[in-house]
Design an enzyme around this catalytic site. Sequence first.
Site, PDB file in Angstrom:
ATOM      1  N   CYS A 120       9.447 -10.365  48.416  1.00  0.00           N
ATOM      2  CA  CYS A 120       8.393 -10.797  47.504  1.00  0.00           C
ATOM      3  C   CYS A 120       8.678 -12.259  47.158  1.00  0.00           C
ATOM      4  O   CYS A 120       9.236 -12.996  47.961  1.00  0.00           O
ATOM      5  CB  CYS A 120       8.328  -9.906  46.271  1.00  0.00           C
ATOM      6  N   MET A 121       8.322 -12.692  45.950  1.00  0.00           N
ATOM      7  CA  MET A 121       8.484 -14.097  45.592  1.00  0.00           C
ATOM      8  C   MET A 121       9.945 -14.527  45.476  1.00  0.00           C
ATOM      9  O   MET A 121      10.299 -15.654  45.792  1.00  0.00           O
ATOM     10  CB  MET A 121       7.778 -14.375  44.256  1.00  0.00           C
TER      11      MET A 121
END
EC number: 2.7.1.201
Length: 636
Positions: free
Chosen positions: A27-28
């Site tokens: 993810c981020m």
Amino acid sequence: MGRYAEDAKELLELVGGRQNIAAVSHCMTRMRFVLNDPSAADVKKIEAMKVVKGSFTQSGQFQVIIGNTVADFYNDFTAAAGVEGVSKDSVKQAAKKNQSVLQRVVTAIAEIFAPLIPAIIVGGLILGFRNCIDSLYLFENGTKTLCDISQFWTGIDSFLWLIGEAVFHMLPVGICWSVTKKMGTTQMLGIVLGLTLVSGQLLNAYSVASTAASEIPFWDFGYFKVNMIGYQAQVIPAILAAFTLVYLEKFFRKITPQVISMIVVPFFSLVLAVIAAHFILGPVGWKIGSAISSVVYAGITGSFKVVFGAVFGFVYAPLVITGLHHMTNAIDLQLIADYAGTMLWPMIALSNIAQGSAVLGMITLQRKDAQAQEVNVPACISCYLGVTEPAIFGVNLKHFFPFVCGMIGSACAAVICVATGTTANAIGVGGLPGILSIQPKFMLSFAVCMAVAVAVPFVLTIIVGKKKGIGRNTKTEELKAEELKSGELKAFLTGETIPLKEVGDGVFSEGVMGDGLAIIPEGEILYAPADATVTVLMEESRHACGLTLENGMELLLHIGIDTVDMKGDGFEYLIKEGDKVAAGTPLIRFSREKIKAAGHPDTTVCIVTGEGNTQHIEFHTGIRAEVNRTAVVTFE
């Protein structure tokens, strides 16, 4: 070869190898693994990696926090592992095999609300701003608000409610859409279903309590009647209705011939779901939601409210670790719908602040540790803004005592919060900005709670940290050594490594005494690079020492260039000849200031004066070394 190729190979080994990876994505900020055998991952060594800021397991996923460069790391990892990455949704599906029934329920709730959080935050900020302009009596001796004295701000206040109403009153629309999106069915049908729950044809949910039973509109079907009640801001009725639509659509898709499915499936799915929503699920869901909110409300306002606040404040941070905290979103929204405000959300915001304040304590304790501050400072800032994950997983749980100090501070603040009845109009705005969501009459009491949530964890973390020796350099407060791999010398100082030829000393630079490397130090204590015996000390100058490893390798560690001229001024031995030392043991304390004042470089060298039983030695220069964690020499 990518920037993180070597780190990726190391992580692959530590998670149990390619065969232990069922799925991986990112993810981020995090690598997300589903491991076939979670126990095979060496968590301690993974968290010791320089590129890793923390790790945790949640919802069946083993997540490794890398930071903003996770995309580059992910590419190098998949290349090193020879595996294909998958989407986050695929990882979540694979992770379900590692989840209990309760974890699956919590995960489902979390996934429903996750896409809605940005809108809820915006709505909370707007309501908070409206609080400031239409409810704070700051003008004309405290008798009027900004809206009372300005038509412009009255217009702004009215206009902003257009967004606030869309976010909170129309919440069932977003919930129905999110459920259909999560379950892979027709999202437009979910939107339509949600709109039928908040239609203007229905009596607004907020007006039900003030409307006499005889005046509530209804549909008359001759044999029975059904009240025409809307479900604005209601969570459980929307979730029940949406899942009913999902399973109806899946059922009709399964039994309907493809040639007529475009007509039959959406028609029967939507019509039956709307009927079920208004005839059965809506009223039942309303009762369930009201029952839950009334129990919570009774706990917050009852005779034992102080106990409730203390317990909730103390356990909320652990709930974040388990993921169970996502359930509070639904409870908060139900409290707002039933009681025009929530006393739960202020305590959640205070828990954010408390964990951030514990990190602030670690920042103070580790102010001379540049490596630690790279994680501490951004974690503290994000926590004060309501995002606790970097603080909890990247800092507080690593040391554990700051996490507990944060829990204690959160409990203290929560007690004051419930004792004063502090109530929020909206949710989504956490941390220090959380004050914007508080009803104006409670802003002062919340400010007091915030002060407690800052002070208590900060002071406790400082006190406990000092007792544990965090940030202090003495012989009895040495770094805890990681298990030293065979064939490695760990960094004896934190700083940049350089080849001997760049040292600028005729003896060392030309390799007269042997090959080696140097470190430009950032600290003022020299540490043992491996398990060894202290064999040489220079009692007069105290600027160097000799070590002998079990394999016979002999090392000379020499602080500064020409520092023998200082005759020991600024140097202190922390060991004596014959001592057995472990990797990471402090050897010599020195003063960089005094070395500089004497006109000498403080560059510190490590020379292999005797190779012992080794066949091959490799020195790693041009890298930043960290005490006892970075291998600066490898040998066979």
